[in-house]
Design an enzyme around this catalytic site. Structure first.
Site, short mmCIF file in Angstrom:
data_model
loop_
_atom_site.label_atom_id
_atom_site.label_comp_id
_atom_site.label_asym_id
_atom_site.label_seq_id
_atom_site.Cartn_x
_atom_site.Cartn_y
_atom_site.Cartn_z
N CYS A 412 0.84 -1.20 0.00
CA CYS A 412 0.00 0.00 0.00
C CYS A 412 0.88 1.25 0.00
O CYS A 412 1.49 1.57 -1.00
CB CYS A 412 -0.97 -0.03 1.18
SG CYS A 412 -2.37 1.10 1.01
N HIS A 544 -3.38 -5.38 0.16
CA HIS A 544 -2.82 -5.88 1.42
C HIS A 544 -2.82 -7.41 1.40
O HIS A 544 -3.78 -8.05 1.86
CB HIS A 544 -3.64 -5.38 2.61
CG HIS A 544 -3.47 -3.92 2.89
ND1 HIS A 544 -2.60 -3.44 3.85
CD2 HIS A 544 -4.05 -2.84 2.33
CE1 HIS A 544 -2.67 -2.12 3.87
NE2 HIS A 544 -3.53 -1.72 2.95
N GLU A 546 -1.37 -9.48 3.22
CA GLU A 546 -1.32 -10.10 4.55
C GLU A 546 -2.69 -10.55 5.03
O GLU A 546 -2.79 -11.43 5.90
CB GLU A 546 -0.69 -9.13 5.56
CG GLU A 546 -1.50 -7.89 5.92
CD GLU A 546 -1.22 -6.71 5.02
OE1 GLU A 546 -1.48 -5.56 5.45
OE2 GLU A 546 -0.75 -6.91 3.88
#
Length: 588
Positions: A412, A544, A546
């Site tokens: 990001c 993102h 993750e």
């Protein structure tokens, strides 16, 4: 499953202090039930008045976790998704704000027919209806309605803001019936004094408060720094009115991945099976087999975590590093990637602002320590964030990784600072910056997305799962990041941003060697993935990754970072099984 079946509900409450691990115990319990072949979902109740977690500071409440549907929710839902391998929705996170908004909207429509709207019964009924509705929604893994729904009550018993939820659960146990409701109470057994004596009084007091509110625990999960001393289980059983076999020691262990094993070894599956009559449920044989496989893989994963593996140091350059929970999904993604390539990750926390100009720095010692950590790292990760503080430090971290061939992953804002550095240092645009931090910037290489609402904060970003298409050109077809994604044409990842790389600057950046190998699949105008040429591993992603990591299925961008940082990326991309290769070496 036969239609009309009753979902079983396991409510997890907390006592004594907050932050003692209710989420991990709830997730671990759900995982163990999945090993039986049961379909499991989960709900997190947060008693704050915010509609969602989107406007909360990471330093106040930890990471904001984003779901596929764009819901900005509590970080515990990330634990549930990772442990249970399910995809949850915004409705799986209940807040006081959501409940009150729903009730007030009904009152404005006249749904209550002139009645006085009160906490009891209207708020408590709304809570129960919400829990029951979500508890019967088909899950993402098998598309079946859940056998079991885990409900975590945020906060601690006795908190004034939790009172309506406690009362709702007191009523709910009678709505669904005794055999369909189980309460796990998580409490603290502190170790005090010079001889390290375990004290049960805090747990006794917490259970007494809970019983006074009309709820009796069926299971006590007692957090402590060490296993129970002789007699502690029996003492808790006597004073808390539960059987000794219903008292569990959840002591500190080698990793959080060992908590399910710890509970399983003490017999929690037998207790839950008996209490909720789980043996009466009809489960397809193939799903039971999946459960067996899941447990085998989980134990192997936990065993690998406990082994003495070679370390790989990753520097996380962020602005919320004083609270590790601010980046909990990033940490988990690194752990998952590392263990899947038989390495142990060591995280070196670097506060971004500490990397900035030494002559202007308030604390020269912190400046030198920050650079020492950055220079010693095997890989560098710059995660997302908001606001100008520390952004120049992040730009410097990206520059260091680029110039010194250090594996780099920018997420990001981490991707955006990589673009700013490249524009300044390589493209010769010294005034390059982001419009987020300077609206009158002469050379904005990062700009505000035109469709985003500027008037409100909550839920107005580009949120949730969006498709990214890999480009059809020579570099993109053979790029490292595409290979890590299995040479896919399109990937779906979760987003949370208001700013994007300026599309007007893309040709100039690509001409100098920064390739935007992935763009949004809808318009092709939004840059999603960048990769540098002639670098061991330099990747930036606007999304993102993750949020989608799983212990047994790590996120590809993180996997690439760990492989590159440990010198295994070329071997992996050539098609060799790095994990198996390393297992063989470890057994020799």
């Amino acid at each position: 499953m036969p239609s009309g079946k009753q979902t079983k509900y396991i409510v997890v409450s907390g006592g004594v202090i907050s932050g003692i691990g209710k989420g991990i115990i709830a997730s671990s319990t759900g995982l163990l039930l999945k090993t039986l072949g049961l379909t499991v979902t989960s709900i997190k109740i947060d008693p704050y008045l915010n509609i969602d977690a989107g406007t909360l500071s990471p330093l106040d409440h930890g990471e904001v976790f984003v779901l596929n549907d764009g819901g900005e929710v509590d970080l515990d839902l990330g634990n549930y998704e990772r442990y249970l391998n399910v995809t949850l929705t915004r409705d799986n996170n209940i807040t006081t704000g959501k409940i009150y908004r729903e009730v007030i909207e009904k009152e404005r429509r006249g749904d209550y027919l002139g009645k006085t709207v009160q906490v009891v019964p209207h708020i408590t009924n709304a809570i129960q209806d919400w829990v029951e509705r979500v508890g019967n929604m088909p899950t993402s893994d098998h598309g079946r309605s859940p056998d079991v729904c885990i409900v975590e009550l945020g906060g601690t018993v006795g908190d004034i803001e939790s009172a309506p939820f406690i009362e709702a659960m007191r009523q709910f146990q009678f709505r669904v019936g005794h055999d369909n409701f189980c309460l796990i109470h998580v409490s603290l057994v502190p170790v005090v004094g010079a001889v390290g004596e375990q004290k049960t009084k805090p747990t006794q007091a917490s259970v007494r408060d809970l019983r006074g509110l009309g709820l009796s625990p069926d299971i006590l999960a007692c957090r402590s720094s060490m296993p129970f001393e002789d007699g502690i289980r029996e003492k808790l059983s006597m004073f808390c009115q539960v059987s000794p076999k219903q008292v569990f020691s959840v002591h500190d262990c080698e990793s959080l991945y060992h908590v399910p094993i710890l509970l399983q070894q003490q017999g929690i599956i037998d207790v839950l099976t008996d209490r909720l009559k789980l043996a009466q449920l009809s489960i397809a044989p193939e799903i039971c087999a999946e459960g067996d496989s899941l447990w085998t893989q989980w134990r192997e994963f936990a065993r690998r975590r406990a082994r003495d593996l070679d370390e790989v140091t990753i520097a996380i350059v962020g602005k919320y590093t004083y609270l590790a929970d601010s980046y909990i999904s990033v940490v988990k993604a690194l752990e998952h990637a590392a263990l899947n390539v038989n390495r142990k990750v060591k995280i070196s926390w670097v506060e971004a602002s500490d990397l900035e100009d030494a002559t202007m720095h308030k604390d020269p010692l912190k400046y030198h320590e920050a650079w020492q950590h950055l220079c010693a790292a095997n890989g560098i990760l710059v995660p997302g964030g908001f606001g100008e503080r520390g952004v120049e430090g992040k730009i410097l971290a990206s520059k260091w990784a680029r110039e010194h061939s250090i594996p780099y992953l920018g997420i990001c804002l981490g991707m955006q600072v990589a673009v700013i550095d490249f524009a300044r240092s390589v493209c010769g645009i010294p005034g390059a910056f982001s419009a987020e931090f300077r609206e009158d910037c002469e050379e904005p290489v990062v700009v505000f997305m035109p469709e985003i609402d500027r008037t409100t904060m909550g839920g107005t970003m580009r949120l949730g799962s969006r498709p990214t298409a890999f480009q059809d050109n020579e570099f993109a077809r053979t790029s490292m990041i595409r290979k890590l994604y299995g040479s896919a044409d399109e990937v779906h990842e979760r987003h949370r941003h208001r700013y994007e790389v300026n599309p007007e600057k893309v040709k100039e950046l690509e001409a100098k060697g920064m390739h935007f190998v992935g763009r949004d699949a809808e318009t092709g105008e939004r840059m999603e993935i960048l990769e540098l040429e002639n670098h061991p591993y330099f990747v930036g992603v606007q999304y993102h990754p993750e949020y989608l990591t799983r212990p047994l299925n790590p996120s590809p961008p993180f996997l690439g970072l760990l492989l590159a940082a440990s010198g295994q990326l070329d071997v992996y991309l050539s098609g060799q099984d790095v994990s198996r290769d390393m297992e063989t070496k470890l057994k020799m």
